[in-house]
Scaffold this active site. Structure first.
Site, PDB file in Angstrom:
ATOM      1  N   ARG A  83       0.814  -1.231   0.000  1.00 31.00           N
ATOM      2  CA  ARG A  83       0.000   0.000   0.000  1.00 31.00           C
ATOM      3  C   ARG A  83       0.843   1.274   0.000  1.00 31.00           C
ATOM      4  NH1 ARG A  83      -2.725  -3.023   3.885  1.00 31.00           N
ATOM      5  NH2 ARG A  83      -4.547  -4.060   3.020  1.00 31.00           N
ATOM      6  N   ARG A 119      -4.304  22.443 -14.723  1.00 27.10           N
ATOM      7  CA  ARG A 119      -3.334  21.428 -15.137  1.00 27.10           C
ATOM      8  C   ARG A 119      -3.505  21.091 -16.617  1.00 27.10           C
ATOM      9  NH1 ARG A 119      -0.670  16.413 -11.672  1.00 27.10           N
ATOM     10  NH2 ARG A 119       0.724  15.756 -13.314  1.00 27.10           N
ATOM     11  N   ASN A 170      -1.194  20.559 -21.365  1.00 22.99           N
ATOM     12  CA  ASN A 170      -1.412  19.811 -22.616  1.00 22.99           C
ATOM     13  C   ASN A 170      -1.155  20.654 -23.861  1.00 22.99           C
ATOM     14  OD1 ASN A 170      -2.141  17.320 -21.498  1.00 22.99           O
ATOM     15  ND2 ASN A 170      -4.179  18.099 -21.019  1.00 22.99           N
ATOM     16  N   LYS A 189       2.043  11.883 -11.048  1.00 22.63           N
ATOM     17  CA  LYS A 189       1.323  10.876 -11.839  1.00 22.63           C
ATOM     18  C   LYS A 189       2.246   9.679 -12.082  1.00 22.63           C
ATOM     19  CE  LYS A 189      -1.846  13.697 -14.633  1.00 22.63           C
ATOM     20  NZ  LYS A 189      -2.170  14.098 -16.018  1.00 22.63           N
ATOM     21  N   HIS A 218      -0.240  19.049 -27.138  1.00 23.81           N
ATOM     22  CA  HIS A 218      -0.415  17.598 -27.004  1.00 23.81           C
ATOM     23  C   HIS A 218      -1.566  17.019 -27.822  1.00 23.81           C
ATOM     24  CE1 HIS A 218       2.598  17.942 -23.938  1.00 23.81           C
ATOM     25  NE2 HIS A 218       2.531  16.660 -23.638  1.00 23.81           N
ATOM     26  N   HIS A 228      -0.477  13.779 -29.667  1.00 27.83           N
ATOM     27  CA  HIS A 228      -1.026  12.444 -29.383  1.00 27.83           C
ATOM     28  C   HIS A 228      -1.577  11.820 -30.656  1.00 27.83           C
ATOM     29  CE1 HIS A 228      -1.623  13.448 -24.830  1.00 27.83           C
ATOM     30  NE2 HIS A 228      -0.441  12.915 -25.076  1.00 27.83           N
ATOM     31  N   GLU A 249       9.244  19.635 -24.232  1.00 30.19           N
ATOM     32  CA  GLU A 249       8.488  19.950 -23.006  1.00 30.19           C
ATOM     33  C   GLU A 249       9.085  21.175 -22.296  1.00 30.19           C
ATOM     34  OE1 GLU A 249       5.664  18.461 -22.337  1.00 30.19           O
ATOM     35  OE2 GLU A 249       5.757  16.387 -23.060  1.00 30.19           O
ATOM     36  N   LYS A 289       5.956  23.609 -13.968  1.00 30.02           N
ATOM     37  CA  LYS A 289       5.085  22.461 -13.751  1.00 30.02           C
ATOM     38  C   LYS A 289       4.584  22.433 -12.309  1.00 30.02           C
ATOM     39  CE  LYS A 289       3.930  17.839 -14.445  1.00 30.02           C
ATOM     40  NZ  LYS A 289       4.099  16.604 -15.160  1.00 30.02           N
ATOM     41  N   HIS A 338       8.025  11.481 -28.116  1.00 34.82           N
ATOM     42  CA  HIS A 338       6.873  12.234 -27.620  1.00 34.82           C
ATOM     43  C   HIS A 338       7.115  13.755 -27.695  1.00 34.82           C
ATOM     44  CE1 HIS A 338       3.524  13.502 -25.181  1.00 34.82           C
ATOM     45  NE2 HIS A 338       4.349  14.063 -24.314  1.00 34.82           N
ATOM     46  N   GLU A 378      -5.953  17.517 -12.112  1.00 28.18           N
ATOM     47  CA  GLU A 378      -6.325  17.945 -13.466  1.00 28.18           C
ATOM     48  C   GLU A 378      -7.811  18.224 -13.651  1.00 28.18           C
ATOM     49  OE1 GLU A 378      -4.090  15.917 -16.496  1.00 28.18           O
ATOM     50  OE2 GLU A 378      -5.239  16.851 -18.110  1.00 28.18           O
TER      51      GLU A 378
HETATM   52  N1  LIG Z   1       4.070  11.032 -15.034  1.00 28.20           N
HETATM   53  C1  LIG Z   1       4.005  12.088 -15.803  1.00 28.20           C
HETATM   54  O1  LIG Z   1       3.507  13.146 -15.398  1.00 28.20           O
HETATM   55  C2  LIG Z   1       4.560  12.012 -17.174  1.00 28.20           C
HETATM   56  C3  LIG Z   1       4.719  13.184 -17.933  1.00 28.20           C
HETATM   57  C4  LIG Z   1       5.315  13.080 -19.181  1.00 28.20           C
HETATM   58  C5  LIG Z   1       5.720  11.833 -19.647  1.00 28.20           C
HETATM   59  N2  LIG Z   1       5.537  10.727 -18.896  1.00 28.20           N
HETATM   60  C6  LIG Z   1       5.962   9.407 -19.363  1.00 28.20           C
HETATM   61  O2  LIG Z   1       7.370   9.457 -19.563  1.00 28.20           O
HETATM   62  C7  LIG Z   1       7.734   8.521 -20.560  1.00 28.20           C
HETATM   63  C8  LIG Z   1       8.651   9.205 -21.540  1.00 28.20           C
HETATM   64  O3  LIG Z   1       9.825   9.595 -20.859  1.00 28.20           O
HETATM   65  P1  LIG Z   1      11.233   9.613 -21.595  1.00 28.20           P
HETATM   66  O4  LIG Z   1      11.121  10.410 -22.830  1.00 28.20           O
HETATM   67  O5  LIG Z   1      12.257   9.973 -20.592  1.00 28.20           O
HETATM   68  O6  LIG Z   1      11.332   8.116 -22.089  1.00 28.20           O
HETATM   69  P2  LIG Z   1      12.211   6.860 -21.667  1.00 28.20           P
HETATM   70  O7  LIG Z   1      12.282   6.708 -20.212  1.00 28.20           O
HETATM   71  O8  LIG Z   1      11.694   5.723 -22.468  1.00 28.20           O
HETATM   72  O9  LIG Z   1      13.654   7.291 -22.192  1.00 28.20           O
HETATM   73  C9  LIG Z   1      13.893   7.486 -23.566  1.00 28.20           C
HETATM   74  C10 LIG Z   1      15.107   6.666 -24.030  1.00 28.20           C
HETATM   75  O10 LIG Z   1      16.291   7.275 -23.514  1.00 28.20           O
HETATM   76  C11 LIG Z   1      17.044   6.312 -22.784  1.00 28.20           C
HETATM   77  N3  LIG Z   1      17.737   7.041 -21.734  1.00 28.20           N
HETATM   78  C12 LIG Z   1      17.190   7.636 -20.643  1.00 28.20           C
HETATM   79  N4  LIG Z   1      18.142   8.278 -19.957  1.00 28.20           N
HETATM   80  C13 LIG Z   1      19.306   8.080 -20.610  1.00 28.20           C
HETATM   81  C14 LIG Z   1      20.647   8.516 -20.403  1.00 28.20           C
HETATM   82  N5  LIG Z   1      20.966   9.323 -19.401  1.00 28.20           N
HETATM   83  N6  LIG Z   1      21.594   8.110 -21.282  1.00 28.20           N
HETATM   84  C15 LIG Z   1      21.260   7.324 -22.350  1.00 28.20           C
HETATM   85  N7  LIG Z   1      20.020   6.902 -22.607  1.00 28.20           N
HETATM   86  C16 LIG Z   1      19.053   7.282 -21.749  1.00 28.20           C
HETATM   87  C17 LIG Z   1      16.049   5.288 -22.321  1.00 28.20           C
HETATM   88  O11 LIG Z   1      16.660   4.049 -22.071  1.00 28.20           O
HETATM   89  C18 LIG Z   1      15.109   5.227 -23.523  1.00 28.20           C
HETATM   90  O12 LIG Z   1      15.649   4.415 -24.512  1.00 28.20           O
HETATM   91  C19 LIG Z   1       6.444   8.023 -21.177  1.00 28.20           C
HETATM   92  O13 LIG Z   1       6.161   6.749 -20.662  1.00 28.20           O
HETATM   93  C20 LIG Z   1       5.404   9.021 -20.696  1.00 28.20           C
HETATM   94  O14 LIG Z   1       4.105   8.464 -20.583  1.00 28.20           O
HETATM   95  C21 LIG Z   1       4.972  10.801 -17.670  1.00 28.20           C
HETATM   96 ZN   LIG Z   2       4.042  15.485 -22.768  1.00 24.68          ZN
END
Ligand SMILES: NC(=O)c1ccc[n+]([C@@H]2O[C@H](COP(=O)([O-])OP(=O)(O)OC[C@H]3O[C@@H](n4cnc5c(N)ncnc54)[C@H](O)[C@@H]3O)[C@@H](O)[C@H]2O)c1
Ligand SMILES: [Zn+2]
Length: 363
Positions: A118, A235, A239, A139, A242, A246, A181, A221, A259, A231
């Site tokens: 939990r 919040r 977007n 999130k 986005h 998307h 972003e 943020k 993304h 949201e």
């Molecule tokens: N929780 C939230 O509020 C929120 C907001 C935006 C995005 N997200 C989520 O975040 C994810 C996207 O994040 P991301 O773009 O960081 O993707 P990711 O974590 O998949 O990283 C992108 C790529 O970069 C590589 N990588 C990461 N750090 C590295 C480093 N220092 N050196 C070399 N390679 C590295 C990873 O292995 C991967 O291949 C999605 O799942 C999305 O849904 C969540």
């Molecule tokens: Zn985003």
């Protein structure tokens, strides 16, 4: 070093940003833990996992789990494997789970931490630029085959430790993605920051610049999520860009464009609609020059059928009564949510595709 405090509905937590933090955890952790599980992915693990493990005193039992890099690991299967790892390593209510990686690892490990027993303490160690966005705001989620982030909850970390040195190994498209972003946060907040950012060459940033941009982005943020964690209102401004992003990501198939690169294209579209709707002038020209200079893949838009994009946008969760809800800018720093009819959206998108194809031909 930058330090920020963020308030969530459950507690306040600190974000520390500095070059080299991964080897200095002892000096920055607020609490002492007997057991720690570090979750990372197959790209980040080989680069930084040993250093993080070695940063703990010898009397701390540190175990680790490595998932495959990539969005596909935000799955029920990996979630279940990680819960098994928590049980096998006998983590208890006083243990710590660390997410060492980009947003994927952050969302997945945060969801594990939120549900195991939990809820156990969760520390974010973001290693991507995009993760400045995902590591604050609380999130956490995994994906379902019917859609992204369908299974999740709100669960804030106890601390965010952001080592800018880890960003040096990020592939170029991930730097662009993260800055999609960052520039969004700049446009949502402050003209002078925007002007500074829009002259930057992303391949030549200093550690100090990275630290400054991540700090400013997290501040924007944090201000938004502190007002509206779940949201219901402001919040939604996060977007910006986005709706089109998307639709493009879904239409192209995940993995074809990052993304944040899709968001950067979506922001340009939102700026054009904003200028037309409010008869205002935004820094769109310098924004487009910045996209081109930093080689954002704007031509990707030309690979998708505009009709299909409008259909996707229609099914976006922000669609009510055939009107698509778009985050627009009345000015830099003044976002608003506006309804756009489907007919109008078709028109805007056709004009936008035409403009992108002219620019693409010139470059
Ligand atoms: N929780 C939230 O509020 C929120 C907001 C935006 C995005 N997200 C989520 O975040 C994810 C996207 O994040 P991301 O773009 O960081 O993707 P990711 O974590 O998949 O990283 C992108 C790529 O970069 C590589 N990588 C990461 N750090 C590295 C480093 N220092 N050196 C070399 N390679 C590295 C990873 O292995 C991967 O291949 C999605 O799942 C999305 O849904 C969540
Ligand atoms: Zn985003």
């Amino acid at each position: 070093m930058s330090t920020l405090m963020i308030s969530s509905s459950t507690h306040s937590y600190q974000v520390v940003i500095k070059k080299g933090l991964r080897t200095q955890l002892k000096d920055h952790l607020d609490k002492k833990y007997a057991k720690v599980l570090v979750i990372t992915d197959s790209k980040v693990g080989p680069l930084y996992l040993d250093e993080v493990i070695n940063a703990f005193p010898e009397d701390v039992e540190v175990s680790h789990s490595i998932v495959s890099a990539g969005e596909a690991s935000k799955s029920m299967e990996q979630y279940s494997n990680l819960l098994n790892a928590c049980i096998t390593n006998q983590l208890d209510r006083n243990s710590l789970i660390i997410g060492l990686g980009g947003g994927m690892v952050g969302d997945l490990s945060g969801f594990v931490a939120s549900t195991y027993l939990r809820g156990v303490d969760f520390l974010q160690m973001p290693t991507s630029i995009l993760a400045h966005d995902s590591s604050v705001g609380g999130k956490v989620a995994i994906n379902h085959k019917q859609g992204k982030n369908l299974i999740g909850c709100f669960y804030s970390p106890i601390q965010v430790i952001y080592d800018t040195e880890t960003l040096q190994t990020l592939p170029v498209e991930e730097i662009r993605s993260g800055y999609g972003e960052v520039v969004k946060h700049a446009l949502l907040s402050d003209m002078s920051w925007c002007e500074q950012l829009l002259v930057e060459d992303l391949s030549a940033l200093s550690y100090q610049q990275l630290e400054d941009h991540l700090t400013l982005g997290i501040q924007v943020k944090a201000e938004v999520v502190e007002q509206d964690e779940k949201e219901h209102g402001v919040r939604r401004h996060l977007n910006l860009g986005h709706t089109l992003a998307h639709a493009m990501e879904a239409e192209l198939g995940y993995g074809e464009i990052t993304h944040g690169e899709a968001v950067a294209i979506g922001i340009w579209f939102a700026m054009k609609i904003s200028e037309d709707s409010f008869k205002v002038s935004l820094p769109t020209k310098s924004y487009v020059q910045w996209l081109i200079k930093n080689e954002y893949p704007i031509d990707t838009l030309l690979k998708v059928n505009p009709e299909k994009l409008v259909n996707r946008m229609r099914w976006d969760k922000k669609t009510i009564d055939n009107n698509i809800h778009f985050v627009l800018l009345e000015a830099v720093g003044s976002p608003t949510v506006e309804k756009i009819s489907e007919t109008k959206l078709h028109q805007y998108l056709n004009d936008f595709v035409e403009e992108v194809s002219q620019i693409d031909k010139r470059n």
